[in-house]
Motif scaffolding. Structure first.
Motif, short mmCIF file in Angstrom:
data_model
loop_
_atom_site.label_atom_id
_atom_site.label_comp_id
_atom_site.label_asym_id
_atom_site.label_seq_id
_atom_site.Cartn_x
_atom_site.Cartn_y
_atom_site.Cartn_z
N ILE A 1 46.62 40.80 37.40
CA ILE A 1 45.33 41.46 37.63
C ILE A 1 44.27 40.43 37.96
O ILE A 1 43.46 40.61 38.88
N CYS A 2 44.25 39.31 37.21
CA CYS A 2 43.30 38.23 37.50
C CYS A 2 43.53 37.66 38.89
O CYS A 2 42.58 37.41 39.64
N PHE A 3 44.80 37.46 39.23
CA PHE A 3 45.15 36.89 40.53
C PHE A 3 44.62 37.77 41.66
O PHE A 3 43.94 37.28 42.58
N LEU A 4 44.91 39.07 41.61
CA LEU A 4 44.48 39.99 42.67
C LEU A 4 42.96 40.15 42.68
O LEU A 4 42.35 40.26 43.74
N GLY A 5 42.35 40.14 41.48
CA GLY A 5 40.90 40.28 41.39
C GLY A 5 40.17 39.12 42.03
O GLY A 5 39.22 39.31 42.80
N PHE A 6 40.63 37.90 41.73
CA PHE A 6 39.99 36.72 42.33
C PHE A 6 40.21 36.68 43.83
O PHE A 6 39.32 36.26 44.59
#
Length: 424
Positions: free
Chosen positions: A2-7
């Motif tokens: 989720i962090c990866f896609l969000g950033f």
């Protein structure tokens, strides 16, 4: 994830996306100290084989500055410059020649575009189609040895770099051949400006071949040295840089000693960008593996189908999608460690699987929005990426045909390394 896609959605540079996602995951889900990030980054970069990357990058920089690129263009022009659509053919053959020297698709596209675009405009060729053709031909630097992408995936999968290099020869040359056919049929319908009035000259070809012999010595040195067991891949890359420097300084005399510091700095900055991505991607890949993602994904795939072919089709679709949004080396570093064990469980030869991944990554460099080869070609041509993309479907279709052949017929890529004794 989720962090990866969000950033990524926020437009954060990929190298920071990987590092930040790993750091937040460690903080939230574990009690592991953050010093593990630096330790894993160092461990991921602490590889003798990875030292080949800066040496290959330096060889590519030297090649462009020392006159090697121009000699390859002159040879290509003398060889096929008499055909209908001659400049398109010259661009394709030149890209193949540079691919066998530099190992970098974007560098090849920049070099060929800079040399060919003024002539293409002067002859009133379709600039958008020409840029698309140069981008697709330049993308074959990912497949035709020596390839930086192949070095990276070979290190990840603990494969023979020599065997992987040889596996790309036939598919790469076949793709260049199909691109030449696409260029010919486009030129036949393009009008009088595509007709070549200058006849073939054997004397001109001999002169161009003689002038280009030192340039073509570089791929012989690299691939021959690795296959013959004379050099390790890292040593071959270092020798390529040294050889390119000697050719530019002594034979072609277009390189000066005073140019070397600037060229070394340029190669160092390009290498640092690649190595930093490799370091942070190593941390991210470790977290994915530690979360048991490969096993879960393998179980899901086996519940869908037990067919190795279906798995390869899934890999094709996945990497074609990823290649539209992610840089090639980062995509391989993140996804390949997850898929390699699954491919092995399906009984797929690792060299065959690696080539399928590399070819998909080559396709990703010509598909928007991130396609770096497409962006470079359109920028040099002073056209928008969308304008070039609209004319890119025929050459991309040729690449897809070769990808399908590689996928369905493994021996197409495996017979050459097997014949050289590098595979059982």
């Amino acid at each position: 994830m989720i962090c990866f896609l969000g950033f990524l959605a926020l437009g954060v540079p990929l190298v920071f996306v990987l590092g930040a996602a790993a750091m937040i995951t460690l903080l939230v889900t574990t009690d592991v100290p953050l010093t593990l990030i630096s330790q894993r980054m160092f461990a991921g970069l602490n590889s003798f084989t990875l030292m080949a990357i800066p040496f290959f990058i330096f060889a590519g920089v030297i090649m462009d500055a020392g006159g090697i690129s121009r000699r390859i263009v002159d040879f290509s022009s003398a060889l096929i410059g008499w055909m209908t659509g001659s400049l398109l053919h010259v661009a394709c053959v030149t890209s193949a020649g540079l691919a066998a020297v530099s190992g970098s698709g974007s560098a090849d596209v920049a070099a060929v575009s800079s040399i060919m675009q003024p002539q293409l405009r002067r002859r009133r060729y379709d600039v958008d189609f020409s840029a698309a053709m140069i981008a697709c031909a330049g993308a074959m630097a990912q497949v035709i040895p020596p390839s930086l992408t192949m070095v990276v995936i070979a290190v990840i999968g603990n494969m023979s770099i020599g065997a992987l290099f040889l596996s790309g020869v036939v598919p790469g040359l076949l793709c260049i051949g199909l691109l030449l056919i696409v260029s010919y049929f486009f030129a036949r319908k393009g009008g009088a400006q595509y007709k070549e009035a200058e006849p073939f000259s054997f004397v001109k070809l001999l002169r161009a071949t003689y002038a280009a012999l030192p340039a073509f010595g570089m791929p012989v040195l690299i691939v021959g040295g690795i296959i013959g067991g004379i050099f390790t891949p890292t040593e071959a890359a270092a020798m390529a840089g040294f050889y390119g420097m000697l050719v530019g300084l002594i034979i072609y005399r277009e390189l000066k000693l005073s140019d070397l510091p600037q060229l070394v700095l340029r190669a160092a900055s390009l290498s640092a960008a690649v190595m930093l991505i490799i370091g942070t991607a190593t941390v991210f890949s470790w977290l994915v593996a530690n979360a048991n993602v490969p096993t879960m994904l393998a179980s899901w795939l086996r519940s869908v189908s037990e067919s190795p072919l279906m798995f390869l089709l899934f890999v094709n679709g996945l990497f074609l999608l990823i290649g539209m949004f992610m840089e090639t080396i980062a995509a391989i570093l993140i996804v390949a460690p997850v898929l390699l064990p699954i491919a092995a469980s399906f009984g797929i030869d690792p060299i065959h699987f690696a080539l399928v991944v590399v070819f998909n990554c080559a396709l990703g460099t010509v598909t928007p929005p991130y396609g770096i080869c497409l962006l470079v070609a359109s920028t040099v041509a002073n056209r928008s990426p969308i304008q070039v993309w609209k004319k890119s479907f025929p050459p991309i279709l040729a690449m897809v045909v070769v990808l399908a052949l590689i996928t369905f017929f493994p021996e197409m890529s495996l017979w050459l390394p097997r014949s050289a004794g590098l595979l059982n």
